[in-house]
Design a protein around this motif. Structure first.
Motif, mmCIF file in Angstrom:
data_model
loop_
_atom_site.group_PDB
_atom_site.id
_atom_site.type_symbol
_atom_site.label_atom_id
_atom_site.label_comp_id
_atom_site.label_asym_id
_atom_site.label_seq_id
_atom_site.Cartn_x
_atom_site.Cartn_y
_atom_site.Cartn_z
ATOM 1 N N LEU A 32 0.861 -1.177 0.000
ATOM 2 C CA LEU A 32 0.000 0.000 0.000
ATOM 3 C C LEU A 32 0.904 1.236 0.000
ATOM 4 O O LEU A 32 1.730 1.398 0.899
ATOM 5 C CB LEU A 32 -0.915 0.005 1.220
ATOM 6 N N ARG A 33 0.734 2.086 -0.984
ATOM 7 C CA ARG A 33 1.627 3.235 -1.152
ATOM 8 C C ARG A 33 0.994 4.516 -0.603
ATOM 9 O O ARG A 33 -0.181 4.790 -0.851
ATOM 10 C CB ARG A 33 2.006 3.400 -2.619
ATOM 11 N N VAL A 34 1.828 5.265 0.126
ATOM 12 C CA VAL A 34 1.367 6.496 0.762
ATOM 13 C C VAL A 34 2.168 7.671 0.223
ATOM 14 O O VAL A 34 3.399 7.619 0.139
ATOM 15 C CB VAL A 34 1.528 6.418 2.294
ATOM 16 N N GLY A 35 1.472 8.742 -0.113
ATOM 17 C CA GLY A 35 2.135 9.951 -0.585
ATOM 18 C C GLY A 35 1.183 10.805 -1.396
ATOM 19 O O GLY A 35 0.067 10.368 -1.735
ATOM 20 N N SER A 60 8.689 10.189 0.475
ATOM 21 C CA SER A 60 9.311 11.235 1.286
ATOM 22 C C SER A 60 8.332 12.368 1.551
ATOM 23 O O SER A 60 7.406 12.624 0.779
ATOM 24 C CB SER A 60 10.564 11.761 0.586
ATOM 25 N N GLY A 61 8.537 13.041 2.674
ATOM 26 C CA GLY A 61 7.678 14.156 3.056
ATOM 27 C C GLY A 61 7.490 14.176 4.555
ATOM 28 O O GLY A 61 7.969 13.300 5.283
ATOM 29 N N SER A 82 9.760 3.414 4.755
ATOM 30 C CA SER A 82 9.888 4.619 3.939
ATOM 31 C C SER A 82 10.640 4.296 2.656
ATOM 32 O O SER A 82 11.494 3.407 2.621
ATOM 33 C CB SER A 82 10.620 5.718 4.709
ATOM 34 N N GLU A 83 10.331 5.060 1.611
ATOM 35 C CA GLU A 83 11.017 4.856 0.330
ATOM 36 C C GLU A 83 12.428 5.419 0.351
ATOM 37 O O GLU A 83 13.332 4.852 -0.262
ATOM 38 C CB GLU A 83 10.229 5.518 -0.797
ATOM 39 N N THR A 84 12.646 6.522 1.067
ATOM 40 C CA THR A 84 13.912 7.251 0.946
ATOM 41 C C THR A 84 14.663 7.425 2.259
ATOM 42 O O THR A 84 15.714 8.056 2.277
ATOM 43 C CB THR A 84 13.662 8.632 0.324
ATOM 44 N N GLY A 85 14.160 6.882 3.361
ATOM 45 C CA GLY A 85 14.901 6.918 4.610
ATOM 46 C C GLY A 85 14.465 8.010 5.566
ATOM 47 O O GLY A 85 13.657 8.896 5.248
ATOM 48 N N THR A 89 11.775 11.383 5.466
ATOM 49 C CA THR A 89 10.432 10.859 5.730
ATOM 50 C C THR A 89 10.140 11.035 7.213
ATOM 51 O O THR A 89 10.701 10.326 8.054
ATOM 52 C CB THR A 89 10.316 9.382 5.326
ATOM 53 N N ILE A 90 9.277 11.979 7.539
ATOM 54 C CA ILE A 90 9.112 12.450 8.909
ATOM 55 C C ILE A 90 7.660 12.316 9.347
ATOM 56 O O ILE A 90 6.737 12.710 8.621
ATOM 57 C CB ILE A 90 9.546 13.933 9.019
#
Length: 326
Positions: A32-35, A60-61, A82-85, A89-90
């Motif tokens: 499931l993708r979030v963004g 990220s975001g 998270s996709e980018t670490g 990603t906060i």
């Protein structure tokens, strides 16, 4: 006889068709993708739809608001990744709740990987709260979180086989255990940095019963108003530390680095240095009220206190092998 065989075959075929959906369908784990450009805009919306075995992949975001905090995994073994670490990603709890909760036997197949969690607030576990649950938490940073009672960043209660790997804990605050508080818990920390946390007791960690293992960890610049600048361990805790640092901590009373009250401490190739204990107290580096301690190839030096700058011992059984204590 031919007609009887045909009728039986037809009945058998119909039966197989009825059974086929129940026997041949296998549930596949979903991602499931979030963004902003994905199906789910919030982490909470994705978690509501997730089942055990699923992965929630977060772009990220900065994620804030009521659907990105107070997230309860509800006994589901879901991977939150998270996709980018963590740097990009906060999860910002805005001082209104903790970020994540794990209750009732979520196992190590539940994963949290690659997030910064900040500004969490709760009575227990300002950032994350685990009860009877042992998710694997890795590659995360937890900062500026607060617990009114215990575990500014994370609280574990009655948890077996918990793992924290490559996680950083900065500027968290609690009454007990500025970064980490454990109760009846077995936990291993690997490659973790625990800096600038504070509490009344156990500036970095407050450990109450159970076993805590540290490997390649650094606990530095943590502060306790009373005892245990870096670690407060009591009630038959076993604290094992390998290749780890306990430095630049301070305590208003006893144990600028480590306070051991009825605890067993085993340390191998560790440094306890530049810690201080204030007032009329003792044990700038380590204060041992009771229990046992075993040091192998350790350096304890450069600590300060009014009584026994290095180690202050009330009652103990000790073994020191190849260690320098000063």
């Amino acid at each position: 006889m031919r007609r009887a065989w045909t009728r039986s075959s037809a009945l058998l075929g119909a039966l197989l068709l009825l059974l086929a959906p129940a026997t041949s369908v296998t549930l596949q784990a979903a991602t499931l993708r979030v963004g902003p450009t994905h199906e789910y805009a919030t982490i909470g919306a994705a978690l509501t739809q997730a089942a055990s075995g699923d992965t929630i992949l977060v772009s990220s975001g900065t994620y804030s608001g009521p659907d990105n905090r107070g997230l309860n995994f509800e006994n589901r073994d879901v991977a939150l990744v998270s996709e980018t670490g963590a740097a990009s990603t906060i999860i910002d709890c805005e001082g209104l709740d903790r970020a994540l909760e794990f209750h009732l036997y979520a196992r190590s197949t539940a994963v949290v990987d690659g997030f910064t969690i900040r500004n969490g607030s709760a009575e227990f576990g300002g950032g994350i709260y685990c009860v009877f649950s042992a998710p694997e938490i890795r590659n995360c940073r937890i900062e500026h979180c607060t617990a009114a009672r215990a575990g500014g960043a994370i609280r574990y209660s009655e948890t077996p086989d918990a793992v924290l790997e490559n996680c950083d804990f900065y500027y968290n605050v609690a009454d007990r255990g500025g970064a980490l508080s454990t109760l009846d818990t077995t936990i291993e920390l690997k490659d973790c940095d625990v800096f600038y946390n504070s509490a009344r007791s156990g500036g970095a960690m407050h450990l109450h019963r159970g076993t805590t293992s540290l490997r390649d960890c650094a606990l530095r610049y943590n502060v306790a108003d009373e005892c245990g600048g870096a670690v407060y361990a009591d009630a038959s805790v076993l604290l094992e530390a390998y290749d780890s640092l306990f430095t630049h901590g301070s305590a208003g009373e006893n144990g600028g680095g480590i306070y051991a009250g009825s605890a067993a401490i085993r340390m191998n190739n560790c440094e306890v240095g530049a810690n201080s204990a204030g007032g009329s107290s003792g044990g700038g580096g380590i204060f041992v009220k009771s229990g046992s301690w075993e040091l192998t190839d350790c350096l304890i030096g450069g600590n300060s206190a009014n009584h026994a700058g290095g180690v202050y011992i009330v009652a103990y059984n000790s073994t020191e092998t190849g260690s320098i204590v000063g």
